[in-house]
Design a protein around this motif. Structure first.
Motif, PDB file in Angstrom:
ATOM      1  N   ALA A  24       0.832  -1.206   0.000  1.00 33.49           N
ATOM      2  CA  ALA A  24       0.000   0.000   0.000  1.00 33.49           C
ATOM      3  C   ALA A  24       0.867   1.257   0.000  1.00 33.49           C
ATOM      4  CB  ALA A  24      -0.935  -0.009   1.207  1.00 33.49           C
ATOM      5  N   ARG A  25       1.965   1.222   0.744  1.00 41.24           N
ATOM      6  CA  ARG A  25       2.888   2.360   0.773  1.00 41.24           C
ATOM      7  C   ARG A  25       3.565   2.567  -0.569  1.00 41.24           C
ATOM      8  NH1 ARG A  25       5.382   1.129   6.815  1.00 41.24           N
ATOM      9  NH2 ARG A  25       3.925   2.501   7.970  1.00 41.24           N
ATOM     10  N   ALA A  26       3.632   1.504  -1.377  1.00 44.68           N
ATOM     11  CA  ALA A  26       4.219   1.592  -2.716  1.00 44.68           C
ATOM     12  C   ALA A  26       3.187   1.973  -3.771  1.00 44.68           C
ATOM     13  CB  ALA A  26       4.871   0.258  -3.089  1.00 44.68           C
ATOM     14  N   GLY A  27       1.949   2.216  -3.340  1.00 45.33           N
ATOM     15  CA  GLY A  27       0.920   2.673  -4.258  1.00 45.33           C
ATOM     16  C   GLY A  27      -0.024   1.603  -4.764  1.00 45.33           C
ATOM     17  N   VAL A  28       0.119   0.386  -4.254  1.00 45.32           N
ATOM     18  CA  VAL A  28      -0.760  -0.700  -4.673  1.00 45.32           C
ATOM     19  C   VAL A  28      -2.105  -0.567  -3.957  1.00 45.32           C
ATOM     20  CG1 VAL A  28      -1.071  -3.215  -4.713  1.00 45.32           C
ATOM     21  CG2 VAL A  28       1.197  -2.220  -5.123  1.00 45.32           C
ATOM     22  N   VAL A  29      -3.192  -0.843  -4.667  1.00 46.46           N
ATOM     23  CA  VAL A  29      -4.529  -0.811  -4.070  1.00 46.46           C
ATOM     24  C   VAL A  29      -4.817  -2.185  -3.463  1.00 46.46           C
ATOM     25  CG1 VAL A  29      -6.998  -0.508  -4.468  1.00 46.46           C
ATOM     26  CG2 VAL A  29      -5.340   0.903  -5.719  1.00 46.46           C
ATOM     27  N   ILE A  30      -4.949  -2.215  -2.145  1.00 54.10           N
ATOM     28  CA  ILE A  30      -5.277  -3.457  -1.441  1.00 54.10           C
ATOM     29  C   ILE A  30      -6.781  -3.481  -1.219  1.00 54.10           C
ATOM     30  CG2 ILE A  30      -4.853  -4.875   0.590  1.00 54.10           C
ATOM     31  CD1 ILE A  30      -2.379  -4.451  -1.166  1.00 54.10           C
ATOM     32  N   MET A  31      -7.456  -4.441  -1.857  1.00 55.62           N
ATOM     33  CA  MET A  31      -8.909  -4.470  -1.830  1.00 55.62           C
ATOM     34  C   MET A  31      -9.392  -5.864  -1.419  1.00 55.62           C
ATOM     35  SD  MET A  31     -11.567  -3.357  -4.886  1.00 55.62           S
ATOM     36  CE  MET A  31     -10.668  -1.846  -5.209  1.00 55.62           C
ATOM     37  N   PRO A  32      -9.367  -6.174  -0.123  1.00 53.84           N
ATOM     38  CA  PRO A  32      -9.849  -7.490   0.318  1.00 53.84           C
ATOM     39  C   PRO A  32     -11.283  -7.739  -0.141  1.00 53.84           C
ATOM     40  CG  PRO A  32      -8.706  -6.384   2.106  1.00 53.84           C
ATOM     41  CD  PRO A  32      -8.878  -5.370   1.009  1.00 53.84           C
ATOM     42  N   ALA A  33     -11.595  -8.986  -0.406  1.00 52.76           N
ATOM     43  CA  ALA A  33     -12.926  -9.348  -0.897  1.00 52.76           C
ATOM     44  C   ALA A  33     -13.936  -9.279   0.239  1.00 52.76           C
ATOM     45  CB  ALA A  33     -12.899 -10.739  -1.520  1.00 52.76           C
ATOM     46  N   ASN A  34     -14.400  -8.054   0.539  1.00 56.92           N
ATOM     47  CA  ASN A  34     -15.347  -7.813   1.629  1.00 56.92           C
ATOM     48  C   ASN A  34     -16.580  -7.110   1.083  1.00 56.92           C
ATOM     49  OD1 ASN A  34     -13.503  -8.823   3.516  1.00 56.92           O
ATOM     50  ND2 ASN A  34     -12.555  -6.819   3.816  1.00 56.92           N
ATOM     51  N   PRO A  35     -17.523  -7.846   0.521  1.00 56.42           N
ATOM     52  CA  PRO A  35     -18.707  -7.199  -0.048  1.00 56.42           C
ATOM     53  C   PRO A  35     -19.585  -6.555   1.012  1.00 56.42           C
ATOM     54  CG  PRO A  35     -18.968  -9.585  -0.033  1.00 56.42           C
ATOM     55  CD  PRO A  35     -17.546  -9.306   0.358  1.00 56.42           C
ATOM     56  N   GLY A  36     -20.284  -5.493   0.624  1.00 58.10           N
ATOM     57  CA  GLY A  36     -21.205  -4.813   1.530  1.00 58.10           C
ATOM     58  C   GLY A  36     -22.594  -5.409   1.461  1.00 58.10           C
ATOM     59  N   PHE A  37     -23.433  -4.993   2.408  1.00 57.12           N
ATOM     60  CA  PHE A  37     -24.789  -5.529   2.481  1.00 57.12           C
ATOM     61  C   PHE A  37     -25.848  -4.434   2.563  1.00 57.12           C
ATOM     62  CE2 PHE A  37     -22.069  -8.955   3.739  1.00 57.12           C
ATOM     63  CZ  PHE A  37     -22.710 -10.107   3.299  1.00 57.12           C
ATOM     64  N   TYR A  38     -25.444  -3.159   2.424  1.00 57.57           N
ATOM     65  CA  TYR A  38     -26.406  -2.073   2.604  1.00 57.57           C
ATOM     66  C   TYR A  38     -27.476  -2.044   1.508  1.00 57.57           C
ATOM     67  CZ  TYR A  38     -23.342   0.289  -0.785  1.00 57.57           C
ATOM     68  OH  TYR A  38     -22.591   0.609  -1.883  1.00 57.57           O
ATOM     69  N   PHE A  39     -27.203  -2.684   0.367  1.00 55.84           N
ATOM     70  CA  PHE A  39     -28.185  -2.694  -0.708  1.00 55.84           C
ATOM     71  C   PHE A  39     -29.106  -3.927  -0.642  1.00 55.84           C
ATOM     72  CE2 PHE A  39     -24.451  -4.934  -2.038  1.00 55.84           C
ATOM     73  CZ  PHE A  39     -24.873  -5.957  -2.867  1.00 55.84           C
ATOM     74  N   LYS A  40     -29.023  -4.666   0.463  1.00 54.95           N
ATOM     75  CA  LYS A  40     -29.875  -5.817   0.752  1.00 54.95           C
ATOM     76  C   LYS A  40     -29.846  -6.877  -0.355  1.00 54.95           C
ATOM     77  CE  LYS A  40     -32.993  -3.271   3.808  1.00 54.95           C
ATOM     78  NZ  LYS A  40     -34.398  -2.899   4.096  1.00 54.95           N
ATOM     79  N   PRO A  41     -28.669  -7.476  -0.564  1.00 51.31           N
ATOM     80  CA  PRO A  41     -28.561  -8.494  -1.612  1.00 51.31           C
ATOM     81  C   PRO A  41     -29.380  -9.731  -1.263  1.00 51.31           C
ATOM     82  CG  PRO A  41     -26.595  -8.477  -0.247  1.00 51.31           C
ATOM     83  CD  PRO A  41     -27.404  -7.289   0.172  1.00 51.31           C
ATOM     84  N   THR A  42     -29.894 -10.375  -2.294  1.00 47.13           N
ATOM     85  CA  THR A  42     -30.667 -11.600  -2.104  1.00 47.13           C
ATOM     86  C   THR A  42     -30.045 -12.786  -2.838  1.00 47.13           C
ATOM     87  OG1 THR A  42     -32.084 -11.037  -3.995  1.00 47.13           O
ATOM     88  CG2 THR A  42     -32.835 -10.345  -1.802  1.00 47.13           C
ATOM     89  N   ARG A  43     -28.989 -12.519  -3.618  1.00 49.44           N
ATOM     90  CA  ARG A  43     -28.333 -13.576  -4.370  1.00 49.44           C
ATOM     91  C   ARG A  43     -26.824 -13.447  -4.230  1.00 49.44           C
ATOM     92  NH1 ARG A  43     -28.474 -12.625  -9.318  1.00 49.44           N
ATOM     93  NH2 ARG A  43     -29.386 -10.524  -9.257  1.00 49.44           N
ATOM     94  N   VAL A  44     -26.129 -14.570  -4.300  1.00 50.23           N
ATOM     95  CA  VAL A  44     -24.668 -14.564  -4.223  1.00 50.23           C
ATOM     96  C   VAL A  44     -24.079 -13.720  -5.348  1.00 50.23           C
ATOM     97  CG1 VAL A  44     -22.605 -15.998  -4.425  1.00 50.23           C
ATOM     98  CG2 VAL A  44     -24.538 -16.801  -3.066  1.00 50.23           C
ATOM     99  N   GLU A  45     -24.699 -13.759  -6.514  1.00 47.13           N
ATOM    100  CA  GLU A  45     -24.187 -12.998  -7.658  1.00 47.13           C
ATOM    101  C   GLU A  45     -24.124 -11.503  -7.365  1.00 47.13           C
ATOM    102  OE1 GLU A  45     -25.749 -16.852  -9.088  1.00 47.13           O
ATOM    103  OE2 GLU A  45     -26.531 -15.274  -7.773  1.00 47.13           O
ATOM    104  N   GLN A  46     -25.020 -11.015  -6.534  1.00 46.67           N
ATOM    105  CA  GLN A  46     -25.003  -9.595  -6.182  1.00 46.67           C
ATOM    106  C   GLN A  46     -23.802  -9.252  -5.304  1.00 46.67           C
ATOM    107  OE1 GLN A  46     -29.151  -9.792  -4.696  1.00 46.67           O
ATOM    108  NE2 GLN A  46     -29.503  -7.935  -5.899  1.00 46.67           N
TER     109      GLN A  46
END
Length: 214
Positions: free
Chosen positions: A161-183
């Protein structure tokens, strides 16, 4: 002197699929990039090939040429839009800073791949491609998929991250109330596309009227 013809693709994005769980993130990302008219260079690690079989029932051929034909048929890509390179194919364009892509995404990214990139170890084409992306000051996104994280994992992420790389762990949000895994998959892919500057309409954005209040 005649000028070189312009590329028919607005951007070239390298996508690497490694052996972490979450192959659907990578497959969906490639699909969205191709649908948006981008050119994709696809790299699949040996462990990533195993996970594709386990999670997506995809029997990916071992030879790069056969794998390219397989994925071109799977994604229904246009000729020349999708290229697949072997794990030790050092003649691939991604192996040299003289022909770097516009960006690279490792999705999903194992903590082993994370460690290799953080240490500058280029024993595979994925490692080398990430190293080239960094040294040429192009965007590198790592969709790390592991839990829990050890101090070593966190230190490697901080170093990158200090070298400018974007670290984006696979942590999906739930505020849009997903009903399917695909979402949930689309949530993460949407965040990656945002950072790549690729337009999409996968999800409503925070603050839009279509997003339920929390």
């Amino acid at each position: 002197m005649a000028s070189e013809p312009s590329s028919p693709w607005p951007k070239t994005i390298t996508v690497a699929l490694t052996g972490a769980s979450g192959s659907q993130y990578g497959l969906r990302l490639v699909d969205c990039l191709l649908s948006a008219g981008m050119r994709v260079y696809l790299l699949v690690s040996q462990a990533g090939q195993v996970v594709l079989k386990m999670e997506a029932d995809l029997e990916v051929p071992g030879r790069a040429g056969d794998a390219e034909a397989f994925f071109r048929d799977y994604f229904k890509s246009t000729p020349g839009q999708l290229r697949v390179f072997g794990r030790q194919q050092w003649s691939a364009p991604v192996a040299s800073g003289s022909n770097p892509p516009d960006a690279m995404v490792v999705c999903p990214c194992t903590t082993g791949t994370l460690a290799s990139i953080a240490a500058g170890v280029s024993t595979s084409l994925i490692d080398r491609a990430a190293d080239v992306t960094m040294k040429e000051s192009r965007k590198l996104i790592l969709v790390v998929r592991e839990t829990p994280f050890t101090p070593i994992h966190l230190e490697n992420m901080l170093r990158l991250a200090r070298a400018g790389v974007v670290i984006m762990p696979a942590n999906p949000g739930f505020y849009f109330k997903p009903t399917r895994v695909e979402q949930l998959v689309d949530f993460m892919v949407a965040r990656v596309l945002d950072h790549l500057g690729v337009p999409h309409a996968l999800l409503p954005r925070w603050g839009d009227e279509s997003v339920p209040p929390t």
